[in-house]
Design a protein around this motif. Sequence first.
Motif, PDB file in Angstrom:
ATOM      1  N   LEU A 193      11.338  -0.229  -9.303  1.00  0.00           N
ATOM      2  CA  LEU A 193      11.706  -1.088  -8.056  1.00  0.00           C
ATOM      3  C   LEU A 193      10.565  -1.412  -7.136  1.00  0.00           C
ATOM      4  CD1 LEU A 193      13.800  -2.166  -6.019  1.00  0.00           C
ATOM      5  CD2 LEU A 193      13.890   0.219  -5.030  1.00  0.00           C
ATOM      6  N   LEU A 194       9.524  -0.312  -7.167  1.00  0.00           N
ATOM      7  CA  LEU A 194       8.393  -0.653  -6.215  1.00  0.00           C
ATOM      8  C   LEU A 194       7.123  -0.905  -7.028  1.00  0.00           C
ATOM      9  CD1 LEU A 194       8.545   2.884  -4.174  1.00  0.00           C
ATOM     10  CD2 LEU A 194       9.484   0.520  -3.811  1.00  0.00           C
ATOM     11  N   ASP A 195       7.139  -1.556  -8.343  1.00  0.00           N
ATOM     12  CA  ASP A 195       6.051  -2.169  -8.886  1.00  0.00           C
ATOM     13  C   ASP A 195       5.678  -3.332  -8.426  1.00  0.00           C
ATOM     14  OD1 ASP A 195       4.825  -4.020 -11.124  1.00  0.00           O
ATOM     15  OD2 ASP A 195       4.699  -1.812 -11.938  1.00  0.00           O
ATOM     16  N   ARG A 196       4.269  -3.575  -8.327  1.00  0.00           N
ATOM     17  CA  ARG A 196       3.804  -4.867  -7.799  1.00  0.00           C
ATOM     18  C   ARG A 196       4.455  -6.101  -8.131  1.00  0.00           C
ATOM     19  NH1 ARG A 196      -0.420  -4.038  -4.283  1.00  0.00           N
ATOM     20  NH2 ARG A 196      -0.872  -6.415  -4.355  1.00  0.00           N
ATOM     21  N   ARG A 197       5.007  -5.946  -9.497  1.00  0.00           N
ATOM     22  CA  ARG A 197       5.388  -7.270 -10.041  1.00  0.00           C
ATOM     23  C   ARG A 197       6.805  -7.304  -9.736  1.00  0.00           C
ATOM     24  NH1 ARG A 197       3.469  -5.308 -15.899  1.00  0.00           N
ATOM     25  NH2 ARG A 197       4.162  -3.365 -14.914  1.00  0.00           N
ATOM     26  N   THR A 198       7.490  -6.657  -8.729  1.00  0.00           N
ATOM     27  CA  THR A 198       8.666  -6.752  -8.330  1.00  0.00           C
ATOM     28  C   THR A 198       8.772  -7.409  -6.913  1.00  0.00           C
ATOM     29  OG1 THR A 198       9.565  -4.706  -9.447  1.00  0.00           O
ATOM     30  CG2 THR A 198      10.941  -5.450  -7.612  1.00  0.00           C
ATOM     31  N   SER A 237       0.943  -1.183   0.167  1.00  0.00           N
ATOM     32  CA  SER A 237       0.027   0.266   0.052  1.00  0.00           C
ATOM     33  C   SER A 237       0.952   1.115  -0.094  1.00  0.00           C
ATOM     34  CB  SER A 237      -0.925  -0.009   1.118  1.00  0.00           C
ATOM     35  OG  SER A 237      -1.777   1.364   1.135  1.00  0.00           O
ATOM     36  N   GLU A 238       2.000   1.190   0.905  1.00  0.00           N
ATOM     37  CA  GLU A 238       2.683   2.474   0.927  1.00  0.00           C
ATOM     38  C   GLU A 238       3.565   2.640  -0.436  1.00  0.00           C
ATOM     39  OE1 GLU A 238       3.871   4.848   3.416  1.00  0.00           O
ATOM     40  OE2 GLU A 238       1.663   4.333   3.756  1.00  0.00           O
ATOM     41  N   PHE A 239       3.778   1.414  -1.194  1.00  0.00           N
ATOM     42  CA  PHE A 239       4.807   1.632  -2.025  1.00  0.00           C
ATOM     43  C   PHE A 239       3.851   2.275  -3.462  1.00  0.00           C
ATOM     44  CE2 PHE A 239       7.467  -1.965  -0.898  1.00  0.00           C
ATOM     45  CZ  PHE A 239       8.232  -1.252  -0.025  1.00  0.00           C
ATOM     46  N   ALA A 240       2.460   1.713  -3.576  1.00  0.00           N
ATOM     47  CA  ALA A 240       1.537   2.362  -4.494  1.00  0.00           C
ATOM     48  C   ALA A 240       1.520   3.966  -4.351  1.00  0.00           C
ATOM     49  CB  ALA A 240       0.488   1.642  -4.237  1.00  0.00           C
ATOM     50  N   ALA A 241       1.328   4.112  -2.864  1.00  0.00           N
ATOM     51  CA  ALA A 241       1.103   5.798  -2.660  1.00  0.00           C
ATOM     52  C   ALA A 241       2.222   6.331  -3.131  1.00  0.00           C
ATOM     53  CB  ALA A 241       0.706   5.809  -1.121  1.00  0.00           C
ATOM     54  N   ILE A 242       3.415   6.124  -2.745  1.00  0.00           N
ATOM     55  CA  ILE A 242       4.836   6.546  -3.173  1.00  0.00           C
ATOM     56  C   ILE A 242       4.799   6.647  -4.595  1.00  0.00           C
ATOM     57  CG2 ILE A 242       7.396   6.449  -3.383  1.00  0.00           C
ATOM     58  CD1 ILE A 242       7.011   4.861  -0.509  1.00  0.00           C
ATOM     59  N   VAL A 243       5.017   5.741  -5.395  1.00  0.00           N
ATOM     60  CA  VAL A 243       4.649   5.866  -6.680  1.00  0.00           C
ATOM     61  C   VAL A 243       3.778   6.681  -7.595  1.00  0.00           C
ATOM     62  CG1 VAL A 243       4.529   4.369  -9.122  1.00  0.00           C
ATOM     63  CG2 VAL A 243       5.834   3.568  -7.054  1.00  0.00           C
ATOM     64  N   ALA A 244       2.539   6.861  -6.973  1.00  0.00           N
ATOM     65  CA  ALA A 244       1.705   7.740  -7.404  1.00  0.00           C
ATOM     66  C   ALA A 244       1.973   9.377  -7.144  1.00  0.00           C
ATOM     67  CB  ALA A 244       0.284   7.654  -6.693  1.00  0.00           C
ATOM     68  N   LYS A 245       2.844   9.545  -6.079  1.00  0.00           N
ATOM     69  CA  LYS A 245       3.325  11.198  -5.775  1.00  0.00           C
ATOM     70  C   LYS A 245       4.472  11.375  -6.405  1.00  0.00           C
ATOM     71  CE  LYS A 245      -0.341  12.039  -3.005  1.00  0.00           C
ATOM     72  NZ  LYS A 245      -0.904  13.258  -3.441  1.00  0.00           N
ATOM     73  N   LEU A 246       5.175  10.289  -7.310  1.00  0.00           N
ATOM     74  CA  LEU A 246       6.680  10.727  -7.640  1.00  0.00           C
ATOM     75  C   LEU A 246       6.594  11.557  -8.796  1.00  0.00           C
ATOM     76  CD1 LEU A 246       8.278   7.353  -7.886  1.00  0.00           C
ATOM     77  CD2 LEU A 246       8.824   8.979  -6.402  1.00  0.00           C
TER      78      LEU A 246
END
Length: 292
Positions: free
Chosen positions: A191-196, A169-178
């Motif tokens: 790196l933070l993609d769900r497929r990683t 959940s945190e990784f998805a929020a981080i990627v959305a704010k980049l």
Amino acid sequence: MARPPFLDVIVQDLGASPSVTGLCAGYENSVWRADALAARLIEEIPSFALTHRERADFADDTGVHLMGVAVRKIYTTDKYKRRGEFGELLLHLVLREVFGTQPAISKMFFKDAANDTVKGFDAVHVVAPDGGALELWLGEVKFYIGRSDAIRDVVAELHDHSDRDYLRSEFAAIVAKLDSTWEHHEQLAALLDRRTSLDQIFDAVTVPVLLTYESSVVDSRVGALAGGASPSETDEYRRVFQEEILAGLAAFSAKGLPERIRIRLILVPLHTKEALLSALHARLVAWQQATN
């Protein structure tokens, strides 16, 4: 010309697990430098609170306006004593000044209003070695009076924040704010993609844990300086400071830390938290009023 670092690294053992760093703000005119540390922290607010695009636009003709934008992102309330932004700002300064990181995003980006409180990691920074793989630094901070309380609460958070569902959940929020204009945007997003695999991500993650507390060693040093001790006589102070830091490391390590997480413990002993908080609040309000 590069400015000298503000914080004095008195203890550092990067080979320990977890590693440990002990930092001192120093003394001036027989007192601990609360006001000088507050001034240094205020200088960091643009890099802490502004987006990558806003920081890129920071120049002679825009600086005052953007500083106003930045200081109003922190908070705009007199009920500041239990807020977390100043601890996050201190962590931000330490990561940049001591470890050479750069911010990926700030928690300020997640606020819908200035006085909102935001959960999650307290810092999202990266280290980008020349030719090396990107390192993601996910920081935790407890800006406390008591060391044992800080250790207890941060260890509980470390366990909560290493949960698989929480991390995704945190990784998805981080990627959305980049910011798409940031040079490391694509590398961090991949790196933070769900497929990683989380196993691969853990290999690239460092968790700096910064704890403050009111220190008997700092208090004794202030008393000694007020009693006429020479400011240049620091050998004994550094020795007892190191002992206090290593005792903090032992207490932290004994709590049962999460596995698979590379932790850097950072201890910043204070004289009084109240003095630093008051100095920070006064300077923040002054900047908000000056740039209103």
